[in-house]
Scaffold this motif. Structure first.
Motif, short mmCIF file in Angstrom:
data_model
loop_
_atom_site.label_atom_id
_atom_site.label_comp_id
_atom_site.label_asym_id
_atom_site.label_seq_id
_atom_site.Cartn_x
_atom_site.Cartn_y
_atom_site.Cartn_z
N THR A 199 36.92 45.48 44.74
CA THR A 199 37.53 46.45 43.83
C THR A 199 37.39 45.97 42.40
OG1 THR A 199 39.14 47.13 45.49
CG2 THR A 199 39.69 47.62 43.21
N PHE A 200 36.85 46.83 41.54
CA PHE A 200 36.71 46.54 40.12
C PHE A 200 37.80 47.28 39.35
CE2 PHE A 200 32.39 46.41 41.88
CZ PHE A 200 32.07 45.09 41.59
N VAL A 201 38.39 46.61 38.37
CA VAL A 201 39.41 47.23 37.51
C VAL A 201 39.11 46.83 36.06
CG1 VAL A 201 41.18 47.27 39.31
CG2 VAL A 201 41.03 45.30 37.80
N PRO A 202 39.60 47.61 35.08
CA PRO A 202 39.26 47.35 33.69
C PRO A 202 40.18 46.39 32.93
CG PRO A 202 40.33 49.46 33.86
CD PRO A 202 40.20 48.94 35.26
N SER A 203 41.26 45.92 33.55
CA SER A 203 42.16 45.04 32.80
C SER A 203 42.85 44.03 33.70
CB SER A 203 43.23 45.87 32.07
OG SER A 203 44.16 46.38 33.01
N ARG A 204 43.27 42.93 33.09
CA ARG A 204 44.00 41.89 33.81
C ARG A 204 45.35 42.42 34.28
NH1 ARG A 204 43.48 38.87 37.28
NH2 ARG A 204 41.45 38.58 36.38
N ASP A 205 46.02 43.25 33.47
CA ASP A 205 47.31 43.83 33.87
C ASP A 205 47.16 44.63 35.16
OD1 ASP A 205 48.54 42.76 31.67
OD2 ASP A 205 48.62 44.64 30.55
N MET A 206 46.12 45.43 35.21
CA MET A 206 45.89 46.24 36.40
C MET A 206 45.57 45.35 37.60
SD MET A 206 43.44 49.52 36.65
CE MET A 206 43.43 50.55 38.09
N ALA A 207 44.74 44.35 37.40
CA ALA A 207 44.41 43.42 38.49
C ALA A 207 45.66 42.72 39.01
CB ALA A 207 43.39 42.40 38.02
N ASP A 208 46.52 42.27 38.10
CA ASP A 208 47.74 41.57 38.50
C ASP A 208 48.67 42.49 39.29
OD1 ASP A 208 46.79 39.32 37.24
OD2 ASP A 208 48.04 39.55 35.46
N ARG A 209 48.83 43.71 38.84
CA ARG A 209 49.72 44.65 39.55
C ARG A 209 49.18 44.97 40.94
NH1 ARG A 209 51.82 50.48 37.43
NH2 ARG A 209 51.66 51.48 39.45
N LEU A 210 47.88 45.22 41.04
CA LEU A 210 47.30 45.50 42.35
C LEU A 210 47.38 44.28 43.26
CD1 LEU A 210 44.17 47.61 41.38
CD2 LEU A 210 46.18 48.40 42.65
N ALA A 211 47.10 43.10 42.72
CA ALA A 211 47.15 41.88 43.51
C ALA A 211 48.56 41.64 44.05
CB ALA A 211 46.68 40.68 42.69
N ALA A 212 49.56 41.95 43.25
CA ALA A 212 50.95 41.79 43.70
C ALA A 212 51.27 42.75 44.84
CB ALA A 212 51.91 42.00 42.53
N SER A 213 50.63 43.92 44.84
CA SER A 213 50.91 44.91 45.89
C SER A 213 50.14 44.63 47.17
CB SER A 213 50.63 46.32 45.38
OG SER A 213 49.25 46.54 45.22
N VAL A 214 49.06 43.88 47.09
CA VAL A 214 48.25 43.53 48.27
C VAL A 214 47.80 42.07 48.17
CG1 VAL A 214 47.39 45.78 49.03
CG2 VAL A 214 46.26 44.62 47.16
N PRO A 215 48.73 41.13 48.30
CA PRO A 215 48.38 39.73 48.09
C PRO A 215 47.24 39.22 48.99
CG PRO A 215 50.71 39.98 48.68
CD PRO A 215 50.12 41.34 48.60
N ARG A 216 47.16 39.73 50.21
CA ARG A 216 46.10 39.27 51.12
C ARG A 216 44.72 39.75 50.70
NH1 ARG A 216 49.10 40.34 56.85
NH2 ARG A 216 50.51 38.57 56.72
#
Length: 166
Positions: free
Chosen positions: A94-111
């Protein structure tokens, strides 16, 4: 030889029409045998990742926005809040345009956090500057004005009214 880009209509709603899109993608994949599927946006990503899983082909996903309740509405945000992590889980990457977005998504799907990669807009060499900014501003009649530039799709989700109001 590169394979052609073939558009598939993805419905604009949260629920209605997506089964048809998934079936279209499955039929297309079975006849064309693509090496991978790449989808842009949340709804297209869900349809593409489901079809890709069923066809046993990897799906790459590019998500452009986080779903914010105050922009899309509470009910829609509740549905899409479950869709964001699902798109990441089902994707190969999954590609995202910002670190904020990556962090939020990673927190919702840590695995699945390792699948998320930030690709900042503006990759590559910047264009060369032919003339000073003051000359361009003078030509536009903006010498003494504040100048804000944005490039975005004209859609409610982008909340450009907030930018313009500021």
């Amino acid at each position: 030889m590169p394979k052609p880009v073939i558009p598939v209509e993805i419905p604009s709603g949260a629920v209605r029409g997506h089964a048809r899109a998934v079936l279209s993608l499955i039929r297309l994949q079975r006849t064309r045998k693509f090496d991978l599927i790449h989808a842009h946006g949340l709804r297209a990503s869900l349809d593409a990742t489901i079809a890709a899983r069923l066809c046993r082909v990897p799906a790459l996903v590019t998500l452009h926005n986080l779903v914010e309740g105050e922009i899309v509405g509470g009910m829609r945000a509740a549905v899409y809040a479950r869709a964001e992590p699902l798109a990441v889980r089902l994707s190969a990457h999954t590609f995202v345009p910002s670190r904020d977005m990556a962090d939020r998504l990673a927190a919702s799907v840590p695995r699945s956090a390792r699948k998320i990669e930030v690709l900042h807009a503006g990759a590559g060499r910047p264009p060369t500057v032919d003339r000073p900014a003051v000359d361009v501003r003078r030509e536009l009649g903006l010498e003494d004005e504040q100048l804000i530039v944005t490039v975005a799709r004209l859609h409610r989700q982008k909340a450009l009214t907030v930018l313009l109001g500021a």
